[in-house]
Design a protein around this motif. Structure first.
Motif, short mmCIF file in Angstrom:
data_model
loop_
_atom_site.label_atom_id
_atom_site.label_comp_id
_atom_site.label_asym_id
_atom_site.label_seq_id
_atom_site.Cartn_x
_atom_site.Cartn_y
_atom_site.Cartn_z
N CYS A 4 0.85 -1.20 0.00
CA CYS A 4 0.00 0.00 0.00
C CYS A 4 0.89 1.25 0.00
O CYS A 4 2.01 1.23 0.51
N PRO A 5 0.41 2.38 -0.56
CA PRO A 5 1.14 3.64 -0.44
C PRO A 5 1.38 3.94 1.03
O PRO A 5 0.45 3.93 1.84
N SER A 6 2.62 4.20 1.39
CA SER A 6 2.92 4.33 2.80
C SER A 6 4.15 5.19 3.03
O SER A 6 4.87 5.54 2.10
N THR A 7 4.36 5.51 4.29
CA THR A 7 5.60 6.15 4.74
C THR A 7 5.83 5.69 6.17
O THR A 7 4.88 5.28 6.86
N SER A 8 7.06 5.72 6.61
CA SER A 8 7.40 5.25 7.96
C SER A 8 8.17 6.33 8.69
O SER A 8 8.85 7.17 8.08
N VAL A 9 8.06 6.32 10.00
CA VAL A 9 8.69 7.35 10.82
C VAL A 9 9.20 6.73 12.12
O VAL A 9 8.57 5.81 12.67
N TYR A 10 10.37 7.20 12.58
CA TYR A 10 10.96 6.73 13.84
C TYR A 10 10.40 7.57 14.99
O TYR A 10 10.43 8.80 14.96
N LEU A 11 9.92 6.88 16.01
CA LEU A 11 9.28 7.56 17.14
C LEU A 11 9.80 7.00 18.47
O LEU A 11 10.55 6.03 18.49
N HIS A 12 9.32 7.61 19.55
CA HIS A 12 9.79 7.24 20.88
C HIS A 12 8.57 6.93 21.75
O HIS A 12 7.65 7.75 21.84
N SER A 13 8.58 5.79 22.36
CA SER A 13 7.41 5.34 23.13
C SER A 13 7.06 6.31 24.25
O SER A 13 5.88 6.53 24.55
N ASP A 14 8.09 6.91 24.90
CA ASP A 14 7.79 7.85 25.98
C ASP A 14 6.99 9.05 25.48
O ASP A 14 6.11 9.55 26.19
N ILE A 15 7.30 9.50 24.27
CA ILE A 15 6.57 10.64 23.70
C ILE A 15 5.20 10.21 23.20
O ILE A 15 4.20 10.91 23.39
N LEU A 16 5.13 9.05 22.58
CA LEU A 16 3.85 8.57 22.05
C LEU A 16 2.80 8.42 23.14
O LEU A 16 1.60 8.52 22.87
N ARG A 17 3.27 8.19 24.37
CA ARG A 17 2.30 7.99 25.46
C ARG A 17 1.54 9.27 25.83
O ARG A 17 0.62 9.22 26.64
#
Length: 482
Positions: A91-104
């Motif tokens: 599928c058309p997509s993109t990916s990004v690096y994230l941090h679990s502490d921030i995502l919370r």
């Protein structure tokens, strides 16, 4: 592993409220490194925050991230096979690096990254990263809106990011999916303070059900009428303002006329116009009644001042009445007005008395023309079939208003071109109405029209035609076969 099941998430801060999520999140530790693509747009200002140790954490920083989030455009095939992460690989997509502490900071990701779910899926030993797949709607700009909200988890730069109603709506939809309370609050606050286009208003209305009562209160106040009859109340105020409150009424009346033409409910417009018509007619009638009263027939200074006031008031409200009649005819809602106008024996008697005097000439010289124009407009609508009046209404309309026309022809500058044209038009209209009545009624009313004749018979063909028609019908009566 797929987080299946309900589309509705309950907010921790709002037990009775709920948000609907259109995203499908998949925890997938089998996705290879080569599936991680570059973010489609470089972050505007490299959003950063700090972790518990005080170190800087950057959005989309692969060196410190512990989560890879792959955003893919939701398609029919991916929706049908959402339980299988391999079904969305292409599928058309993109990916990004994230941090679990921030995502919370997002209650959605907080639940997604909780021990309950994370305990069922271990990070890949090769890079110690959790890999998530998240579907987004196929609407234009959807991936970018999701990326922008993810950036805001790091930067809190709501003031610079939310710079238009359209942007606020784009981000609010994503913030509601992520249960990102600070972003929701900022978007709603911005929307409360700025104008919307019609399309933006539709989007606001679609999102309001997903907001709490407190959050949606100001938005709803903008689009929810206080009372069921608010439209009619507003129309009444517009009409009253147009005919009473402005020095240059012509422009205001033209604007209100357009509002009435464009108004969706003809019945509402009819009720409002009839109410205004009755008020203006009552004022004109009362003014003429006082002017024609025997108590005011003497030429004392005080009574003369009252006479002037009454005639001026009748003239002013007569103009308003004419404008209202024109609006009612234009909207084809003048049937009640015609009936009311045909039941004015005392009013027409007062008009005849008034026009036989000379006082009105210097005080309200335009009053006869205004009154006759009202009559002519309504009578023309009857003969044209715009208003379907009963026999009794048609007869009374001629019976009561014909004497007013006769008096005006005798006393109000009949040879002025503007008056001559009005008189002729009304004569032809009255004769047209008479032709629709039974022959017995026509026999009674036609002799009263002899004042329509002139020295030159060729100047009154309408009167000649009316009598010839009556005699032709009388000479050759119709005998139906039984």
């Amino acid at each position: 592993m797929t987080l299946g099941g309900p589309k509705k998430r309950h907010r921790a801060t709002e037990p009775s409220g709920s948000r609907h999520l259109s995203t499908i999140a998949v925890i997938d530790s089998s996705v290879s490194d080569k599936s991680v693509a570059e973010v489609t747009q470089t972050p505007r200002c490299a959003p950063t925050t700090t972790d518990a140790a005080g170190s800087n954490i950057f959005f989309n920083d692969s060196s410190t991230a512990d989560v890879i989030l792959r955003l893919f455009v939701e398609t029919a095939s991916s929706t049908e096979s959402s339980s299988d992460s391999r079904s969305v690989d292409h599928c058309p997509s993109t990916s990004v690096y994230l941090h679990s502490d921030i995502l919370r900071r997002s209650m959605y990701f907080s639940a997604l990254l909780s021990d309950r779910w994370m305990g069922q899926s271990k990070p890949d030993d090769s890079d110690n990263l959790f890999r998530l797949n998240l579907s987004v709607p196929s609407t234009p700009g959807s991936i970018q809106s999701h990326l922008t909200v993810l950036e805001l988890l790091y930067s809190n730069d709501f003031a610079n990011t939310i710079d238009s109603a359209s942007a606020a709506l784009d981000l609010l939809a994503v913030a509601l999916e992520f249960l990102f309370e600070d972003c929701i609050r900022s978007c709603v606050t911005f929307l409360e303070a700025v104008p919307w286009t019609e399309e933006e208003e539709k989007r606001v209305l679609n999102l309001i059900p997903f907001l709490s009562e407190e959050e949606s209160k100001e938005l709803l106040a903008r689009v929810t009428p206080v009372k069921a009859d608010s439209c009619e109340v507003m129309l009444e105020e517009l009409i009253l303002s147009a005919i009473h409150n402005y020095q240059n009424m012509a422009y205001v009346k033209a604007f209100v006329a357009k509002i009435l033409r464009d108004f969706s409910s003809r019945e509402s417009a009819k009720r409002v116009l009839e109410k205004a018509f009755n008020v203006s007619l009552k004022t004109v009638k009362e003014s003429l009644e006082e002017y024609s009263s025997p108590d005011f027939r003497w030429h004392h200074d005080e009574t003369e001042a009252i006479q002037r006031l009454n005639l001026h008031k009748a003239m002013t409200d007569g103009k308003h009445l004419l404008w209202l009649v024109e609006r009612m005819i234009e909207l084809r809602v003048a049937d009640t007005a015609v009936k009311e106008w045909s039941e004015q024996a005392s009013f027409t008697a007062d008009l005849q008395r008034a026009f036989r005097d000379d006082a009105w000439r210097n005080i309200a010289p335009g009053l006869p023309a205004v009154v006759l124009r009202c009559t002519c407009k309504l009578a023309n609508a009857v003969t044209a079939g715009t208003i379907l009046a009963t026999r009794s209404v048609r007869r009374k309309l001629v019976e009561d208003w014909l004497p007013v026309l006769v008096v005006c022809k005798d006393n109000v500058a009949p040879m002025l071109p503007i008056n001559k044209s009005l008189y002729l038009e009304l004569e032809e209209t009255f004769l047209g109405i008479i032709s629709t009545l039974p022959m017995s009624d026509a026999q009674e009313l036609l002799p009263r029209c002899l004042s329509f004749s002139t020295r030159n018979v060729e100047d009154c063909p309408h009167l000649v035609t009316a009598f010839n028609t009556w005699f032709r019908r009388a000479a050759q009566p119709f005998k139906p076969d039984h």
